[in-house]
Write a protein that holds these residues in place. Structure first.
Motif, PDB file in Angstrom:
ATOM      1  N   LEU A  67       0.820  -1.210   0.000  1.00  0.00           N
ATOM      2  CA  LEU A  67       0.000   0.000   0.000  1.00  0.00           C
ATOM      3  C   LEU A  67       0.858   1.266   0.000  1.00  0.00           C
ATOM      4  O   LEU A  67       0.516   2.263  -0.634  1.00  0.00           O
ATOM      5  N   GLU A  68       1.981   1.205   0.679  1.00  0.00           N
ATOM      6  CA  GLU A  68       2.896   2.344   0.680  1.00  0.00           C
ATOM      7  C   GLU A  68       3.448   2.572  -0.723  1.00  0.00           C
ATOM      8  O   GLU A  68       3.596   3.713  -1.182  1.00  0.00           O
ATOM      9  N   LEU A  69       3.723   1.472  -1.430  1.00  0.00           N
ATOM     10  CA  LEU A  69       4.237   1.576  -2.795  1.00  0.00           C
ATOM     11  C   LEU A  69       3.176   2.139  -3.741  1.00  0.00           C
ATOM     12  O   LEU A  69       3.473   2.955  -4.616  1.00  0.00           O
ATOM     13  N   GLN A  70       1.919   1.726  -3.559  1.00  0.00           N
ATOM     14  CA  GLN A  70       0.833   2.272  -4.377  1.00  0.00           C
ATOM     15  C   GLN A  70       0.700   3.780  -4.164  1.00  0.00           C
ATOM     16  O   GLN A  70       0.503   4.537  -5.121  1.00  0.00           O
ATOM     17  N   HIS A  72       3.079   5.771  -3.192  1.00  0.00           N
ATOM     18  CA  HIS A  72       4.274   6.346  -3.832  1.00  0.00           C
ATOM     19  C   HIS A  72       4.054   6.483  -5.337  1.00  0.00           C
ATOM     20  O   HIS A  72       4.423   7.514  -5.936  1.00  0.00           O
ATOM     21  N   ALA A  73       3.444   5.469  -5.952  1.00  0.00           N
ATOM     22  CA  ALA A  73       3.209   5.488  -7.401  1.00  0.00           C
ATOM     23  C   ALA A  73       2.270   6.623  -7.796  1.00  0.00           C
ATOM     24  O   ALA A  73       2.476   7.292  -8.816  1.00  0.00           O
ATOM     25  N   MET A  74       1.240   6.852  -6.996  1.00  0.00           N
ATOM     26  CA  MET A  74       0.313   7.950  -7.271  1.00  0.00           C
ATOM     27  C   MET A  74       1.040   9.288  -7.231  1.00  0.00           C
ATOM     28  O   MET A  74       0.888  10.124  -8.134  1.00  0.00           O
ATOM     29  N   ASN A  75       1.838   9.487  -6.201  1.00  0.00           N
ATOM     30  CA  ASN A  75       2.598  10.730  -6.086  1.00  0.00           C
ATOM     31  C   ASN A  75       3.584  10.878  -7.238  1.00  0.00           C
ATOM     32  O   ASN A  75       3.787  11.981  -7.766  1.00  0.00           O
ATOM     33  N   PHE A  76       4.191   9.774  -7.639  1.00  0.00           N
ATOM     34  CA  PHE A  76       5.160   9.777  -8.737  1.00  0.00           C
ATOM     35  C   PHE A  76       4.494  10.239 -10.036  1.00  0.00           C
ATOM     36  O   PHE A  76       5.035  11.086 -10.757  1.00  0.00           O
ATOM     37  N   LEU A  77       3.328   9.680 -10.344  1.00  0.00           N
ATOM     38  CA  LEU A  77       2.627  10.071 -11.568  1.00  0.00           C
ATOM     39  C   LEU A  77       2.216  11.535 -11.532  1.00  0.00           C
ATOM     40  O   LEU A  77       2.318  12.247 -12.534  1.00  0.00           O
ATOM     41  N   LEU A  78       1.748  11.978 -10.365  1.00  0.00           N
ATOM     42  CA  LEU A  78       1.339  13.373 -10.226  1.00  0.00           C
ATOM     43  C   LEU A  78       2.512  14.305 -10.508  1.00  0.00           C
ATOM     44  O   LEU A  78       2.374  15.331 -11.193  1.00  0.00           O
ATOM     45  N   GLN A  79       3.686  13.960 -10.016  1.00  0.00           N
ATOM     46  CA  GLN A  79       4.882  14.775 -10.248  1.00  0.00           C
ATOM     47  C   GLN A  79       5.268  14.817 -11.726  1.00  0.00           C
ATOM     48  O   GLN A  79       5.900  15.759 -12.188  1.00  0.00           O
ATOM     49  N   ARG A  80       4.855  13.779 -12.464  1.00  0.00           N
ATOM     50  CA  ARG A  80       5.133  13.739 -13.908  1.00  0.00           C
ATOM     51  C   ARG A  80       4.009  14.366 -14.735  1.00  0.00           C
ATOM     52  O   ARG A  80       3.988  14.252 -15.958  1.00  0.00           O
ATOM     53  N   SER A 156       9.957  -4.880  -5.593  1.00  0.00           N
ATOM     54  CA  SER A 156       9.796  -6.347  -5.731  1.00  0.00           C
ATOM     55  C   SER A 156       8.444  -6.825  -5.206  1.00  0.00           C
ATOM     56  O   SER A 156       7.982  -7.907  -5.599  1.00  0.00           O
ATOM     57  N   VAL A 157       7.771  -6.046  -4.348  1.00  0.00           N
ATOM     58  CA  VAL A 157       6.474  -6.503  -3.831  1.00  0.00           C
ATOM     59  C   VAL A 157       5.409  -6.508  -4.923  1.00  0.00           C
ATOM     60  O   VAL A 157       4.334  -7.093  -4.753  1.00  0.00           O
ATOM     61  N   LEU A 158       5.720  -5.877  -6.057  1.00  0.00           N
ATOM     62  CA  LEU A 158       4.763  -5.890  -7.169  1.00  0.00           C
ATOM     63  C   LEU A 158       4.799  -7.197  -7.959  1.00  0.00           C
ATOM     64  O   LEU A 158       3.991  -7.407  -8.853  1.00  0.00           O
TER      65      LEU A 158
END
Length: 357
Positions: A67-70, A72-80, A156-158
């Motif tokens: 869930l922490e990685l998910q 992180h992914a949302m924030n990553f996309l927003l920054q892009r 790796s948890v993905l």
């Protein structure tokens, strides 16, 4: 634990208390939002601002790393520059909090996040058009390409090898086929699973890998009209099905879900494919498996949703979105038309776009 006990069932008073205690905010409006396994609430606060309080089911709450990685992914996309939500820190500065809550079947631990609220209408509620379908395909590929640049110590948890919702797990459907006993589509689904084993599995070595959103569906894409009254994508929701996968998986999943709301479902694939290939052109193996992978996604949702209704009859209205008449009808239609006819429609449509550019 029974499935229905894993899903949270918070009252408005419990939501209000969480928002006040964790975020020091005072709610002025709370109402529930649709969700399958979790519980989502729209929250407007008197301090100004609109949010979504997301309470994860108690099973997924045991995997905070994912869930922490998910998040992180949302924030990553927003920054892009992509329209994803972002998590609001609690008063102690964390992006999610594990809370013990009694929803009526004893205390359970649920991970809680407060996310920004994105304006817009889910794409399921607007008329389908070639233009918006192209934009959906383009956004799916842009998202997949973006994820290639994402760094995180726990990527790796993905590798979710036992995740039922991943297209790589189509053979696992055999365990739940009894959920569609008596349905004439059961034999079709059996044949689709057999074809996946015989035709897709040998070609997977030639598929290009990426991280998949995994559920880019008509309920998880928000749109808004621009100044020219054209619909543009304003939000990407629900990263709960993220996993390591392949570009072609994302495309197949997206095509299938965009078909559900269309009055001309067979045509959908060509427009979505064209948008996707404007960012990421497919190779020969990927193109050859696209039709069958779309059938696999239809089959997967039919079987898993029917099975889930047996476990969660109270969720039937929401789950019916995935095994409703259109879904069965369109799976049957594609099966009857066959690979050659459908591919001709899709690939000729996509070629028209590439010829124009």
């Amino acid at each position: 634990m029974a499935v229905r006990e894993a899903k949270p069932n918070l009252s408005h008073a419990q939501v209000s208390e969480l928002v006040r205690r964790l975020y020091c905010l005072t709610d002025s409006e709370i109402h529930p939002l649709p969700s399958y396994e979790d519980q989502n609430f729209f929250v407007s606060v008197s301090e100004g601002g609109e949010y979504v309080l997301k309470v994860m089911n108690s099973t997924d709450s045991q995997n905070p790393t994912l869930l922490e990685l998910q998040t992180h992914a949302m924030n990553f996309l927003l920054q892009r520059g992509l329209p994803a939500q972002t998590a609001i820190p609690t008063k102690t500065g964390v992006l999610m909090s594990l809370e013990e809550i009694d929803c009526g079947f004893g205390p359970r631990k649920y991970l809680v996040r407060l996310l920004t609220y994105l304006p817009g209408t889910i794409i399921a509620k607007i008329p389908s058009s070639p233009a918006i379908l192209y934009e959906v395909g383009k956004m799916a590929a842009t998202m997949d390409n973006g994820f290639q640049e994402m760094e995180h110590p726990n990527l790796s948890v993905l590798q979710r090898d036992t995740f039922n919702g991943g297209l790589a797990q189509i053979p696992l459907l055999e365990k739940w086929l009894s959920a569609i006993d008596g349905d004439p589509m059961q034999q079709v689904v059996k044949e689709i699973i057999a074809q996946f084993k015989a035709e897709v599995v040998p070609k997977m070595a030639n598929f290009r890998k990426c991280i998949n959103h995994g559920d880019f569906n008509d309920q998880n894409i928000l749109v808004m009209q621009d100044d020219q009254s054209q619909y543009k994508i304003s939000g990407i929701l629900d990263f709960g099905d993220m996993s390591s996968g392949y570009y072609i998986f994302e495309l197949a999943i997206t095509i299938m879900h965009m078909m559900i709301e269309s009055t001309t479902p067979v045509d959908v694939g060509g427009h979505v494919l064209a948008g996707y290939e404007s960012v990421f052109p497919l190779n020969e193996a990927e193109r050859d498996c696209l039709f069958l992978l779309v059938l696999c996604r239809f089959s997967q949702l039919l079987v898993l949703a029917r099975y889930a209704v047996l476990q969660q009859p109270e969720n039937e209205e929401y789950l019916a979105l995935w095994y409703s008449r259109p879904g069965i009808k369109y799976l049957s239609l594609l099966w009857e038309l066959g690979k050659q006819e459908v591919e001709r429609t899709w690939f000729e449509c996509a070629k028209m776009y590439s010829d124009q550019h």
